[in-house]
Design a protein around this motif. Sequence first.
Motif, PDB file in Angstrom:
ATOM      1  N   TYR A 240       0.805 -12.894 -42.913  1.00  0.00           N
ATOM      2  CA  TYR A 240      -0.104 -12.501 -43.994  1.00  0.00           C
ATOM      3  C   TYR A 240      -1.037 -11.382 -43.549  1.00  0.00           C
ATOM      4  O   TYR A 240      -1.216 -10.369 -44.250  1.00  0.00           O
ATOM      5  CB  TYR A 240      -0.907 -13.720 -44.437  1.00  0.00           C
ATOM      6  N   LEU A 241      -1.644 -11.530 -42.373  1.00  0.00           N
ATOM      7  CA  LEU A 241      -2.596 -10.539 -41.897  1.00  0.00           C
ATOM      8  C   LEU A 241      -1.923  -9.202 -41.611  1.00  0.00           C
ATOM      9  O   LEU A 241      -2.487  -8.132 -41.887  1.00  0.00           O
ATOM     10  CB  LEU A 241      -3.303 -11.048 -40.639  1.00  0.00           C
ATOM     11  N   PHE A 242      -0.715  -9.243 -41.055  1.00  0.00           N
ATOM     12  CA  PHE A 242      -0.030  -7.984 -40.769  1.00  0.00           C
ATOM     13  C   PHE A 242       0.335  -7.247 -42.051  1.00  0.00           C
ATOM     14  O   PHE A 242       0.228  -6.021 -42.134  1.00  0.00           O
ATOM     15  CB  PHE A 242       1.224  -8.240 -39.928  1.00  0.00           C
ATOM     16  N   ALA A 243       0.745  -8.000 -43.066  1.00  0.00           N
ATOM     17  CA  ALA A 243       1.076  -7.370 -44.346  1.00  0.00           C
ATOM     18  C   ALA A 243      -0.153  -6.695 -44.959  1.00  0.00           C
ATOM     19  O   ALA A 243      -0.038  -5.649 -45.609  1.00  0.00           O
ATOM     20  CB  ALA A 243       1.645  -8.408 -45.309  1.00  0.00           C
ATOM     21  N   ARG A 244      -1.318  -7.265 -44.739  1.00  0.00           N
ATOM     22  CA  ARG A 244      -2.548  -6.715 -45.326  1.00  0.00           C
ATOM     23  C   ARG A 244      -3.189  -5.629 -44.469  1.00  0.00           C
ATOM     24  O   ARG A 244      -3.740  -4.653 -44.998  1.00  0.00           O
ATOM     25  CB  ARG A 244      -3.576  -7.842 -45.544  1.00  0.00           C
ATOM     26  N   HIS A 245      -3.162  -5.800 -43.161  1.00  0.00           N
ATOM     27  CA  HIS A 245      -3.974  -4.944 -42.294  1.00  0.00           C
ATOM     28  C   HIS A 245      -3.171  -4.152 -41.262  1.00  0.00           C
ATOM     29  O   HIS A 245      -3.763  -3.303 -40.574  1.00  0.00           O
ATOM     30  CB  HIS A 245      -5.016  -5.786 -41.545  1.00  0.00           C
ATOM     31  N   GLY A 246      -1.894  -4.424 -41.097  1.00  0.00           N
ATOM     32  CA  GLY A 246      -1.145  -3.759 -40.044  1.00  0.00           C
ATOM     33  C   GLY A 246      -1.724  -4.097 -38.685  1.00  0.00           C
ATOM     34  O   GLY A 246      -2.176  -5.226 -38.443  1.00  0.00           O
TER      35      GLY A 246
ATOM     36  N   SER B 288      -8.018  -7.459 -34.760  1.00  0.00           N
ATOM     37  CA  SER B 288      -9.470  -7.660 -34.685  1.00  0.00           C
ATOM     38  C   SER B 288      -9.904  -8.938 -35.384  1.00  0.00           C
ATOM     39  O   SER B 288     -11.041  -9.391 -35.199  1.00  0.00           O
ATOM     40  CB  SER B 288     -10.200  -6.460 -35.311  1.00  0.00           C
ATOM     41  N   HIS B 289      -9.021  -9.550 -36.161  1.00  0.00           N
ATOM     42  CA  HIS B 289      -9.349 -10.783 -36.886  1.00  0.00           C
ATOM     43  C   HIS B 289      -9.015 -12.041 -36.075  1.00  0.00           C
ATOM     44  O   HIS B 289      -9.383 -13.141 -36.488  1.00  0.00           O
ATOM     45  CB  HIS B 289      -8.580 -10.842 -38.204  1.00  0.00           C
ATOM     46  N   LEU B 290      -8.320 -11.890 -34.961  1.00  0.00           N
ATOM     47  CA  LEU B 290      -7.731 -13.046 -34.296  1.00  0.00           C
ATOM     48  C   LEU B 290      -8.598 -13.582 -33.162  1.00  0.00           C
ATOM     49  O   LEU B 290      -9.131 -12.823 -32.350  1.00  0.00           O
ATOM     50  CB  LEU B 290      -6.352 -12.686 -33.736  1.00  0.00           C
ATOM     51  N   ARG B 291      -8.677 -14.888 -33.127  1.00  0.00           N
ATOM     52  CA  ARG B 291      -9.284 -15.600 -32.002  1.00  0.00           C
ATOM     53  C   ARG B 291      -8.216 -16.554 -31.475  1.00  0.00           C
ATOM     54  O   ARG B 291      -7.847 -17.508 -32.154  1.00  0.00           O
ATOM     55  CB  ARG B 291     -10.503 -16.388 -32.461  1.00  0.00           C
ATOM     56  N   GLY B 292      -7.749 -16.302 -30.272  1.00  0.00           N
ATOM     57  CA  GLY B 292      -6.713 -17.184 -29.758  1.00  0.00           C
ATOM     58  C   GLY B 292      -6.018 -16.616 -28.552  1.00  0.00           C
ATOM     59  O   GLY B 292      -6.426 -15.612 -27.965  1.00  0.00           O
ATOM     60  N   MET B 293      -4.951 -17.289 -28.151  1.00  0.00           N
ATOM     61  CA  MET B 293      -4.070 -16.789 -27.099  1.00  0.00           C
ATOM     62  C   MET B 293      -2.729 -16.512 -27.772  1.00  0.00           C
ATOM     63  O   MET B 293      -2.214 -17.349 -28.520  1.00  0.00           O
ATOM     64  CB  MET B 293      -3.926 -17.814 -25.980  1.00  0.00           C
ATOM     65  N   PHE B 294      -2.175 -15.338 -27.515  1.00  0.00           N
ATOM     66  CA  PHE B 294      -0.980 -15.003 -28.281  1.00  0.00           C
ATOM     67  C   PHE B 294      -0.181 -13.876 -27.651  1.00  0.00           C
ATOM     68  O   PHE B 294      -0.711 -13.014 -26.944  1.00  0.00           O
ATOM     69  CB  PHE B 294      -1.341 -14.605 -29.721  1.00  0.00           C
TER      70      PHE B 294
END
Length: 607
Positions: A107-113, A118-124
């Motif tokens: 969802y976030l990639f579709a909206r923001h590329g 910058s929206h993510l908090r985590g390990m990935f």
Amino acid sequence: MNGIFGYAATAPSPSREEAARVRDVMAARGPDGHGLWSSSDGRCVLAHRRLAILDLSDRALQPMRCRDGRYTIVFNGEIYNYPELRRAAVAAGHVFETTSDTEILLYLFARHGAEMLSHLRGMFAFAIWDDHARSLFLARDPFGIKPLFLADRHGTLRFASQVRALRAGQGIRDERDPAGVIGFMLLGSVPEPFTWYQDISALPAGHCMSVDASGVRQWRYTDLTAILSAAGGRRGDRHAALADARAAIRDSVKAHLLSDVPVGLFLSSGIDSAAVLGIAMEQAKHPIHAITLGFDDFAGTTNDEVPVARRIAEYYGAPHNVRRIDRAEFLEDLRAILTTMDQPSIDGINTWFVAKAARENGLKVALSGIGGDEMLGGYPSFVDVPRWVRRYGRLARLPGLGAGLARLMRTVVPWYIAAHPKAPGLLRHTSTIGGSYLVRRSLRLPDDLADVQDPAVVKAGLARLEIVARMNATLNPMPDTPQAAVSLLELSFYMRNQLLRDADWAGMQHSVEIRTPMIDIDLFTRLAPLIGGLPAGIGKQLLADAPNKVLPDWHRHRPKTGFSIPYAGWMAGIRDLDQRNGKAASSNGLLSRTWSNYVFQQYPAGA
């Protein structure tokens, strides 16, 4: 996770069979499901093994496609602010088909590329295929908690969560990278972006990349040095900063409890894991099962962590399991450890056994105290590195003098050098913070490498690695205090290349996800005004005060002990290990050198 993308027109179409073979080397990372997917043009293949932690249903299997089919993702890790992100998306009218954090990334990639990061908090670490643009986007978290390895040859990009998995694919040569070899002999781990092999590199922490027919573009999206340097001018009211830091620590622990399965904790005798346990027991919906390793060889000594850990577990009312490990079990597991060790490391055996114990207790998720020392000044390096620069730096900066005196010491007083192997380094490398840090953290100094490696490999490796320059480059812009600079170096080298990497391969080999609440981008940003600005010892007391039920005085003022295992006794008698060196090492503090020689000789076991 893994994948293959033939991005150049001349590259052959990827093989699904190869992708499946690489995927299944990592079966222990994901015993709960697997998937394989090809793009509509056949140029990209994505594969995944699943460890089910959020949304345990099959609807959350990967590779996962968005509803309109444009984007497909493979993802390794956890997004801890997923609930907040999901609520905001639902409020904006989006309908989700799962309750997994994987879907929020689509969802976030579709909206923001790429700005999604910058929206993510985590390990990935993840890869997203765009079927319209025929492009692949890959990203790795700011601290490098989750790994992502790449092999880019002849217009084909291969990627995977493990080096040894990539080697199961095609086109990966066996040639070692001299920088990886020399990095290991210097530091006991391979510093990224290098790996043990010339054809494989790591996507650096805090970086992302885009791949399409025009080629590969890689860039940094989060700069820890810039965050810390910018915060240096905001030290302000220490009382208010300490209060916010305590709240930030508690918030991070709470976020890291996100799970649809039980969460455990690795409990040592130190402040870090004890404080995390205290906070977690307040925040968790179910009791946190604490696990401590006990070694018969340490019984009755200060290295025995069991008595202290048991008292802390009782203090916080946590269920506690003590897992006893003896030499026989170490020898029984040694071949498996060396076979599954993703890159050579002198550490990780302790994590292997505590993760093994967690799995025996039915746990898939365990919290660890990794990061507390790096963030809050808990290592001797925070005192030693700046002091050495002040004491020896002026001499080391004089052209040729420090190096000449170091050579003279080796010739005139070899008996002293045998007992104090880093003494020449104080004269030669302490002109900068980075050089002083190398002396503090190294197993060997660069001048010692000719004794253990081929001179040609040493020359090529040192030239490619440029280790002192690489360490100093981490400090650009230079933080406003030496202690802040040391914190960045500890986060960027020892923690990232050794502690986090070992936690990943050793934990995941037992199908256990190890989470690190003290290593969190939101926490780092909020702690930044304090990092490097606190007097020695105050940072760890801040951590001790973070639980509502603060750590007791008898615990917080104990001498610091490491999470160690009895190598000296266990190594005796191992075939192919020089026992005379082992005995010498155990008597003069050079045990890690001897162990590193053995790991070097054995790696890659089973290849």
